[in-house]
Design a protein around this motif. Sequence first.
Motif, PDB file in Angstrom:
ATOM      1  N   ASP A   1       0.827  -1.193   0.000  1.00  0.00           N
ATOM      2  CA  ASP A   1       0.000   0.000   0.000  1.00  0.00           C
ATOM      3  C   ASP A   1       0.866   1.250   0.000  1.00  0.00           C
ATOM      4  OD1 ASP A   1      -1.840  -1.923   0.351  1.00  0.00           O
ATOM      5  OD2 ASP A   1      -2.663  -1.170   2.232  1.00  0.00           O
ATOM      6  N   GLY A   2       0.515   2.178  -0.892  1.00  0.00           N
ATOM      7  CA  GLY A   2       1.164   3.467  -0.895  1.00  0.00           C
ATOM      8  C   GLY A   2       2.478   3.521  -1.645  1.00  0.00           C
ATOM      9  N   ASP A   3       3.030   2.403  -2.053  1.00  0.00           N
ATOM     10  CA  ASP A   3       4.308   2.408  -2.754  1.00  0.00           C
ATOM     11  C   ASP A   3       4.161   2.743  -4.228  1.00  0.00           C
ATOM     12  OD1 ASP A   3       5.521   1.795  -0.423  1.00  0.00           O
ATOM     13  OD2 ASP A   3       5.882  -0.307  -0.871  1.00  0.00           O
ATOM     14  N   GLY A   4       2.954   2.653  -4.754  1.00  0.00           N
ATOM     15  CA  GLY A   4       2.731   2.961  -6.151  1.00  0.00           C
ATOM     16  C   GLY A   4       3.091   1.805  -7.047  1.00  0.00           C
ATOM     17  N   PRO A   5       2.788   1.921  -8.340  1.00  0.00           N
ATOM     18  CA  PRO A   5       3.058   0.824  -9.274  1.00  0.00           C
ATOM     19  C   PRO A   5       4.552   0.625  -9.510  1.00  0.00           C
ATOM     20  CG  PRO A   5       2.290   2.768 -10.452  1.00  0.00           C
ATOM     21  CD  PRO A   5       2.133   3.063  -8.994  1.00  0.00           C
ATOM     22  N   ALA A   6       4.924  -0.637  -9.672  1.00  0.00           N
ATOM     23  CA  ALA A   6       6.317  -0.989  -9.963  1.00  0.00           C
ATOM     24  C   ALA A   6       6.367  -1.730 -11.293  1.00  0.00           C
ATOM     25  CB  ALA A   6       6.873  -1.877  -8.858  1.00  0.00           C
ATOM     26  N   PRO A   7       7.477  -1.634 -12.016  1.00  0.00           N
ATOM     27  CA  PRO A   7       7.578  -2.378 -13.272  1.00  0.00           C
ATOM     28  C   PRO A   7       7.312  -3.867 -13.064  1.00  0.00           C
ATOM     29  CG  PRO A   7       9.375  -0.817 -13.068  1.00  0.00           C
ATOM     30  CD  PRO A   7       8.671  -0.808 -11.741  1.00  0.00           C
ATOM     31  N   ALA A   8       6.574  -4.453 -13.987  1.00  0.00           N
ATOM     32  CA  ALA A   8       6.203  -5.864 -13.911  1.00  0.00           C
ATOM     33  C   ALA A   8       6.405  -6.501 -15.271  1.00  0.00           C
ATOM     34  CB  ALA A   8       4.752  -6.018 -13.454  1.00  0.00           C
ATOM     35  N   VAL A   9       6.345  -7.812 -15.290  1.00  0.00           N
ATOM     36  CA  VAL A   9       6.527  -8.556 -16.529  1.00  0.00           C
ATOM     37  C   VAL A   9       5.204  -8.609 -17.284  1.00  0.00           C
ATOM     38  CG1 VAL A   9       7.237 -10.759 -17.522  1.00  0.00           C
ATOM     39  CG2 VAL A   9       8.315  -9.924 -15.434  1.00  0.00           C
TER      40      VAL A   9
END
Length: 495
Positions: free
Chosen positions: A53-61
Amino acid sequence: MRVREDEGAALNRSETRTSRRPVSRRRRAAGIAACLVGLVGGAVGAAPAAQADGDGPAPAVCPAELAEKATCYSGQDANGAHYTFAIPARWNGSLVVHAHGGPDLGDASDPGRSGEDLQRWAVMVDEGYAWAGSSYRRGGYGTRMAAADTENVRRLFVDTFGRPQRTYVHGQSWGGNVAAKVVEVYGGHHGPYDGALLTNGVLAGGTRGYDYRVDLRVVYQYYCQNHPRPTEPRYPLWEGLRAGSTMTTAGLRARLQECTGYASAPQERTALQQRNLDDILAVTRIPERTLESHLRFATFTFRDIVLGRLGGRNPFSNKGVRYSGSHDDKALNAGVERFSADPAARRDLSYDSDLTGRVHVPVLTLHAIDDPTAFVEHEAAYRATLEGARRDGHLVQTFTRESEHSELSDSEYASAVSSLDTWVRTGRKPSPRSIAASCPAFDRAYGTGCFYDPDFSPAPYASRIRPRPGGLDWPAMTFAEEQAWSRIDGIGIAP
């Protein structure tokens, strides 16, 4: 803990403030996405765990279908809902927000669900649209909850990439109900949504959309007497399954097989099994190939609705319904279990999932004529709902000669979203025939076929699903009722 009209308006006001970001932010985000495209491949399901929560979107495959075509991101919102974004390398500047079907019945948000949905509807990204989908904060029934989580994922996208040129909401199956609710609650005159695409949608709402499964539950028990068995604890059939039961889907299938031989070749069934099967199918009008899935819904999802969401109160009724089509209708009607809905429970289910028809943006629907799960007559219910609200001018409905529920032709999805986008951009309302005529151009790219039938019109909902008292009037919930109910504390289904 509910999403009310005034809260939806507050979210829209917040969006008006947050969306006025410099275009350069969106371009920077898109540039980052383009730089990352070469780093992704494989399937989203194999990506690292989403951000907290709160970390925001991260790059994913990204899914393999989108390798080298897009950049994907994943995360988890403040309510615990996992989500996935995809940005095409050649982004057209618009966004499709996806509402998934189901409902799934897990206790928590499924971290893999939104990635699986992206893989299924990769055609949207292929067509140049950014894509955002939520797995919802929990499994189980809750249409307004799912609509709020769908709106939340749109807002997260805007916070990260800036406001798109246009935003469309897409929903399939129960997700069609969710997306239609999104349009009504969050899509006002100056709301963030420019249009909606509803495909194979459950558009009759919760209080009427499951009546044929109510009928299946009682008709099945009349013939089979094994759900529950005479030796097992009794419970009202509207519960779906008693609290504390350890029955599994495999166990339910075994009972269905025992009674009807549905999984066996016809020549391998006993005479009684065949007779039971014939009567159940004839009375309920459910296709044989989806009998098990409908009974599963009328067992496990009904339990979730009644015991998990409505505190053990009954929202369903079959009082006054006359069943027909069996070998002995008189005996069936005399022996089938009867019950009436608790008015407060029915009101809460209605507030959660019924539709008022009060829409302000273009809505395009696409439905398989032989959909064996969400019968095509749901479209007649939706048209009647919008007609009752005098909003049918915002609606175009299209139909295809397909017989699947979970997925239609990619060529048709592409032509549908393109037609919706053109309608929004130009103000020129398409016709079923013009949409069908546009499909072959997309089929040259996808090769999945164009099966539109522009002359088809579904029969009334009551021609397929036996109406309950008052069930011929649409909408099932008026806008005035929704407004009045929204002022009652604790109304609806809690998130």
